[in-house]
Design a protein around this motif. Structure first.
Motif, mmCIF file in Angstrom:
data_model
loop_
_atom_site.group_PDB
_atom_site.id
_atom_site.type_symbol
_atom_site.label_atom_id
_atom_site.label_comp_id
_atom_site.label_asym_id
_atom_site.label_seq_id
_atom_site.Cartn_x
_atom_site.Cartn_y
_atom_site.Cartn_z
ATOM 1 N N MET A 134 0.832 -1.203 0.000
ATOM 2 C CA MET A 134 0.000 0.000 0.000
ATOM 3 C C MET A 134 0.868 1.256 0.000
ATOM 4 S SD MET A 134 -1.472 0.479 3.900
ATOM 5 C CE MET A 134 -2.018 2.154 3.579
ATOM 6 N N SER A 135 0.366 2.275 -0.661
ATOM 7 C CA SER A 135 1.086 3.544 -0.749
ATOM 8 C C SER A 135 1.072 4.244 0.605
ATOM 9 C CB SER A 135 0.420 4.434 -1.800
ATOM 10 O OG SER A 135 0.989 5.719 -1.794
ATOM 11 N N THR A 136 2.239 4.742 1.024
ATOM 12 C CA THR A 136 2.327 5.564 2.229
ATOM 13 C C THR A 136 3.083 6.837 1.891
ATOM 14 O OG1 THR A 136 4.425 4.615 2.996
ATOM 15 C CG2 THR A 136 2.397 3.523 3.731
ATOM 16 N N GLY A 137 2.788 7.899 2.619
ATOM 17 C CA GLY A 137 3.437 9.176 2.355
ATOM 18 C C GLY A 137 4.946 9.098 2.466
ATOM 19 N N GLU A 138 5.434 8.400 3.507
ATOM 20 C CA GLU A 138 6.882 8.326 3.720
ATOM 21 C C GLU A 138 7.570 7.617 2.552
ATOM 22 O OE1 GLU A 138 4.972 7.341 7.836
ATOM 23 O OE2 GLU A 138 4.563 6.992 5.712
ATOM 24 N N ARG A 139 7.019 6.477 2.174
ATOM 25 C CA ARG A 139 7.650 5.710 1.105
ATOM 26 C C ARG A 139 7.597 6.467 -0.222
ATOM 27 N NH1 ARG A 139 5.657 -0.188 -0.781
ATOM 28 N NH2 ARG A 139 4.006 1.069 -1.670
ATOM 29 N N ASP A 140 6.439 7.048 -0.535
ATOM 30 C CA ASP A 140 6.299 7.765 -1.800
ATOM 31 C C ASP A 140 7.255 8.951 -1.872
ATOM 32 O OD1 ASP A 140 4.352 5.924 -2.372
ATOM 33 O OD2 ASP A 140 2.661 7.308 -2.132
ATOM 34 N N LEU A 141 7.397 9.672 -0.763
ATOM 35 C CA LEU A 141 8.285 10.837 -0.745
ATOM 36 C C LEU A 141 9.746 10.422 -0.892
ATOM 37 C CD1 LEU A 141 8.663 13.888 -0.408
ATOM 38 C CD2 LEU A 141 8.745 13.521 2.068
ATOM 39 N N ILE A 142 10.149 9.387 -0.153
ATOM 40 C CA ILE A 142 11.540 8.939 -0.225
ATOM 41 C C ILE A 142 11.870 8.415 -1.621
ATOM 42 C CG2 ILE A 142 13.153 7.164 0.589
ATOM 43 C CD1 ILE A 142 11.892 7.588 3.400
ATOM 44 N N LEU A 143 10.978 7.601 -2.184
ATOM 45 C CA LEU A 143 11.249 7.029 -3.505
ATOM 46 C C LEU A 143 11.252 8.089 -4.601
ATOM 47 C CD1 LEU A 143 9.239 3.670 -3.376
ATOM 48 C CD2 LEU A 143 11.708 3.999 -3.177
ATOM 49 N N SER A 144 10.406 9.117 -4.467
ATOM 50 C CA SER A 144 10.311 10.130 -5.526
ATOM 51 C C SER A 144 11.349 11.237 -5.392
ATOM 52 C CB SER A 144 8.910 10.744 -5.549
ATOM 53 O OG SER A 144 8.654 11.464 -4.359
ATOM 54 N N ARG A 145 11.763 11.537 -4.152
ATOM 55 C CA ARG A 145 12.647 12.694 -3.956
ATOM 56 C C ARG A 145 14.016 12.367 -3.367
ATOM 57 N NH1 ARG A 145 9.245 17.293 -3.211
ATOM 58 N NH2 ARG A 145 7.494 17.075 -4.661
ATOM 59 N N PHE A 146 14.105 11.287 -2.607
ATOM 60 C CA PHE A 146 15.330 11.055 -1.830
ATOM 61 C C PHE A 146 15.903 9.651 -2.001
ATOM 62 C CE2 PHE A 146 12.712 14.133 0.641
ATOM 63 C CZ PHE A 146 13.516 15.249 0.450
ATOM 64 N N SER A 147 15.607 9.006 -3.117
ATOM 65 C CA SER A 147 16.079 7.636 -3.302
ATOM 66 C C SER A 147 17.602 7.547 -3.376
ATOM 67 C CB SER A 147 15.460 7.028 -4.569
ATOM 68 O OG SER A 147 15.807 7.794 -5.706
ATOM 69 N N ASP A 148 18.265 8.666 -3.703
ATOM 70 C CA ASP A 148 19.729 8.664 -3.723
ATOM 71 C C ASP A 148 20.310 8.697 -2.315
ATOM 72 O OD1 ASP A 148 18.670 11.224 -3.378
ATOM 73 O OD2 ASP A 148 20.451 12.209 -4.174
ATOM 74 N N ALA A 149 19.527 9.161 -1.348
ATOM 75 C CA ALA A 149 20.001 9.283 0.037
ATOM 76 C C ALA A 149 19.508 8.159 0.932
ATOM 77 C CB ALA A 149 19.545 10.626 0.626
ATOM 78 N N CYS A 150 18.376 7.556 0.562
ATOM 79 C CA CYS A 150 17.759 6.551 1.431
ATOM 80 C C CYS A 150 17.237 5.382 0.605
ATOM 81 C CB CYS A 150 16.616 7.176 2.234
ATOM 82 S SG CYS A 150 15.818 6.030 3.381
ATOM 83 N N GLN A 151 17.780 4.208 0.842
ATOM 84 C CA GLN A 151 17.250 3.005 0.208
ATOM 85 C C GLN A 151 15.955 2.595 0.914
ATOM 86 O OE1 GLN A 151 20.029 -0.223 -0.594
ATOM 87 N NE2 GLN A 151 21.729 1.116 -0.005
#
Length: 202
Positions: A71-88
């Motif tokens: 399921m989509s969550t705000g934290e996961r969507d934000l990290i994957l869309s904006r910060f995937s280079d900083a956080c796996q």
């Protein structure tokens, strides 16, 4: 009024001096084992707050979700869309056990999540690893708590922080942790018929 102001200033100066004295003794830095548990809301939310702090400080970090499914969550969507280079970000679970209704599959997925977690924790470049809802997997004996604790004690790099969330944290994990917070449930809208809502729960 002047007397009150002077008394307040003197009182605060005394408090500051005492506080400065205490702070001067706190000189050690180390990677922490941090546990968020309890029946109250906020365990994962607080942990993600620390993940976003790491991102802001340009500290590489990682998340492994043990139970939550796709399921989509705000934290996961934000990290994957904006910060995937900083956080796996690795969502390894397929949902809560009462949803999957397949214990052997749950155990298999928990084991896979733990293998990914160990890989990430071993990497000294990653400064914080969040093991979201791992306490649920430990509670149901999908993972061996003694094995998890032994790994954290023996293989976690000295400056790596590991955050473990979920209700009913097992006692060996609590004993091994440097920081344990129990979220206490005082009141929750779910009990009044209010469903989980975007921005609050996910």
């Amino acid at each position: 009024m002047t007397d009150d102001t002077d008394r307040h200033a003197a009182k605060m100066a005394k408090k500051k001096a005492a506080r400065d004295k205490i702070m001067a003794t706190k000189t050690e830095e180390k990677g922490l084992i941090i546990v968020h548990t309890g029946k109250g809301k906020g365990k994962s939310s607080a942990a993600f707050g620390m993940i976003f702090r790491c991102i802001a400080h340009q500290m590489p970090c990682a998340v492994v979700q043990f139970i939550k499914g796709g399921m989509s969550t705000g934290e996961r969507d934000l990290i994957l869309s904006r910060f995937s280079d900083a956080c796996q970000f690795h969502t390894m679970g397929e949902g809560f056990t009462w949803e999957t209704q397949d214990k052997s599959r749950d155990i298999e997925m928990a084991a896979a999540a733990w293998e990914k977690a160990k890989e990430l924790i071993r990497d000294p470049e990653i400064r914080m690893v969040l093991l979201d809802e791992i306490n649920i997997a430990l509670r149901y004996d999908y993972l061996d708590v003694e094995e998890v604790v032994a790994f954290l004690k023996s293989e976690k790099p000295p400056m790596t922080h590991v955050v473990l969330t979920g209700r009913n944290a097992r006692e060996p994990l609590i004993e091994a942790a440097d920081l344990v917070t129990e979220m206490e449930l005082v009141k929750h809208p779910f009990r009044s018929g209010v469903k989980a809502q975007k921005g609050v729960e996910f």
